[in-house]
Enzyme design. Sequence first.
Site, PDB file in Angstrom:
ATOM      1  CD  GLU A   1      -1.462  -1.468   7.703  1.00  0.00           C
ATOM      2  OE1 GLU A   1      -2.226  -0.672   8.260  1.00  0.00           O
ATOM      3  OE2 GLU A   1      -1.175  -1.420   6.505  1.00  0.00           O
ATOM      4  CD  GLU A   2       1.625   2.344   7.566  1.00  0.00           C
ATOM      5  OE1 GLU A   2       2.368   2.382   6.569  1.00  0.00           O
ATOM      6  OE2 GLU A   2       0.386   2.291   7.487  1.00  0.00           O
TER       7      GLU A   2
ATOM      8  CG  LEU B   1      -3.810   7.491  10.034  1.00  0.00           C
ATOM      9  CD1 LEU B   1      -4.382   8.003  11.356  1.00  0.00           C
ATOM     10  CD2 LEU B   1      -3.112   8.627   9.306  1.00  0.00           C
ATOM     11  CG  ASP B   2      -8.102   1.162   9.744  1.00  0.00           C
ATOM     12  OD1 ASP B   2      -7.643   0.277   9.017  1.00  0.00           O
ATOM     13  OD2 ASP B   2      -9.311   1.439   9.816  1.00  0.00           O
TER      14      ASP B   2
ATOM     15  CG  ASP C   1      -0.345   5.815   6.270  1.00  0.00           C
ATOM     16  OD1 ASP C   1      -1.254   5.570   7.068  1.00  0.00           O
ATOM     17  OD2 ASP C   1      -0.486   5.779   5.033  1.00  0.00           O
TER      18      ASP C   1
ATOM     19  CD  GLU D   1      -6.498  -3.412   8.743  1.00  0.00           C
ATOM     20  OE1 GLU D   1      -6.725  -2.274   8.313  1.00  0.00           O
ATOM     21  OE2 GLU D   1      -6.287  -4.370   7.977  1.00  0.00           O
TER      22      GLU D   1
ATOM     23  CG  ASP E   1      -1.841  -1.088   1.385  1.00  0.00           C
ATOM     24  OD1 ASP E   1      -2.128  -1.699   0.352  1.00  0.00           O
ATOM     25  OD2 ASP E   1      -2.303  -1.357   2.511  1.00  0.00           O
TER      26      ASP E   1
ATOM     27  CG  ASP F   1      -3.729   0.102  10.571  1.00  0.00           C
ATOM     28  OD1 ASP F   1      -2.960   1.037  10.284  1.00  0.00           O
ATOM     29  OD2 ASP F   1      -4.642  -0.275   9.810  1.00  0.00           O
TER      30      ASP F   1
HETATM   31  P1  AFP Z   1      -6.295   2.301   4.167  1.00  0.00           P
HETATM   32  O1  AFP Z   1      -5.749   2.384   5.580  1.00  0.00           O
HETATM   33  O2  AFP Z   1      -5.246   2.024   3.142  1.00  0.00           O
HETATM   34  O3  AFP Z   1      -7.170   3.478   3.834  1.00  0.00           O
HETATM   35  O4  AFP Z   1      -7.231   1.002   4.150  1.00  0.00           O
HETATM   36  C1  AFP Z   1      -8.376   0.992   4.954  1.00  0.00           C
HETATM   37  C2  AFP Z   1      -8.857  -0.409   5.099  1.00  0.00           C
HETATM   38  O5  AFP Z   1      -7.828  -1.266   5.498  1.00  0.00           O
HETATM   39  C3  AFP Z   1     -10.020  -0.498   6.070  1.00  0.00           C
HETATM   40  O6  AFP Z   1     -10.005   0.516   7.048  1.00  0.00           O
HETATM   41  C4  AFP Z   1     -11.241  -0.425   5.190  1.00  0.00           C
HETATM   42  O7  AFP Z   1     -12.337  -1.125   5.702  1.00  0.00           O
HETATM   43  C5  AFP Z   1     -10.775  -1.065   3.906  1.00  0.00           C
HETATM   44  O8  AFP Z   1      -9.370  -0.861   3.855  1.00  0.00           O
HETATM   45  C6  AFP Z   1     -11.403  -0.426   2.692  1.00  0.00           C
HETATM   46  O9  AFP Z   1     -10.972  -1.115   1.570  1.00  0.00           O
HETATM   47  P2  AFP Z   1     -11.563  -0.765   0.084  1.00  0.00           P
HETATM   48  O10 AFP Z   1     -10.919   0.544  -0.294  1.00  0.00           O
HETATM   49  O11 AFP Z   1     -11.088  -1.914  -0.752  1.00  0.00           O
HETATM   50  O12 AFP Z   1     -13.044  -0.676   0.178  1.00  0.00           O
END
Ligand code: AFP
Length: 323
Positions: free
Chosen positions: A89-90, A110-111, A67, A271, A61, A108
């Site tokens: 996670e980073e 910054l989710d 992040d 997560e 990612d 994680d």
């Molecule tokens: P990011 O941290 O890269 O924004 O990802 C967020 C995540 O891990 C989680 O928080 C969401 O539920 C999911 O990804 C969303 O994934 P999609 O973009 O595939 O819907």
Amino acid sequence: MSIEFSSKFAKNLSLPKHQQSVSATITALASAAEQISQLCARGPLESAFGALAGTANSDGDQQKALDVRTDEIITAALKTVPVAYYASEEQDDIITLDESQPLAVASDPLDGSSNIDTNVSIGTIFAVFPKAETAEASFLRVGTDQLCAGFFVYGPQTSLVITTGDGTELYVLDRTDNVFKLAIAEMHIPEDAHEFAINASNTRHWDASIRAYIEECQHGEAGPLGAKQNMRWIGSLVADANRILMRGGIFLYPEDDRNGYEHGRLRLLYEAAPVAFIIEQAGGSATDGHTRILEKSLKTLHQRIPFIFGSKNQVKRVMYHKR
Ligand code: AFP
């Protein structure tokens, strides 16, 4: 910054297995979260806010500058408390902080960070384990080994949802005195609810069981569920999980046939396991479609897993289709 722990929580944290170290760790994480919430609240006023850091994390990612910054804040906070190992996670590998200490923390930092620019709630998720023989063994284990799990949400409120295995509590940061205060002592997810959350743009990639369940939801009162099912998808796990804790519903990030999504998208350690612990302690269920998430044994640090959680009877219905 401090936390006014409920008396039940304070009592649980003084049990011998916690050695007083878990409460210090949560307090340090809360202090880090307060700093992170300030950064998030400044939004585009913060230099490099939302900008790409030019690096990718171990999952490939793209990392945002925030992040990386939040990971540094969490690492610095954990250095001040009794934590031996930090898995982020980073980061590709486990960071050793002080091997003589009793705890291991996964996070994680910054989710939902792809939502940074859009002013949508994002958060920090964490899991606390007792240290094992080695750094790896401290994390490659089942979710039932967690001593404590929680997440902070940076949204209209900065909040902390947390469990030590005796119910789930909600704390909200009171900005007037910078203290996290108890807002809900016993979070409770209703067994039945009428809301579902899934990224429907992936419909063509799902297997037959997920399609069957979502079709039932879409048929509402005319289908076998016998009631209208509303849909929400925030794209920040913490925000979707928080909504389900407040009023029930189901979240699905299943496996699908895209490359790299054979085991879903979300990571078991950072997560799914902590959120599953929180959800179960609030009366909900959390599975990969077949097995309880908390019984899944982590094989590799950044392992992904299909993740389905929320109101018991809704999760049960998906598992019925998965048989
Ligand atoms: P990011 O941290 O890269 O924004 O990802 C967020 C995540 O891990 C989680 O928080 C969401 O539920 C999911 O990804 C969303 O994934 P999609 O973009 O595939 O819907």
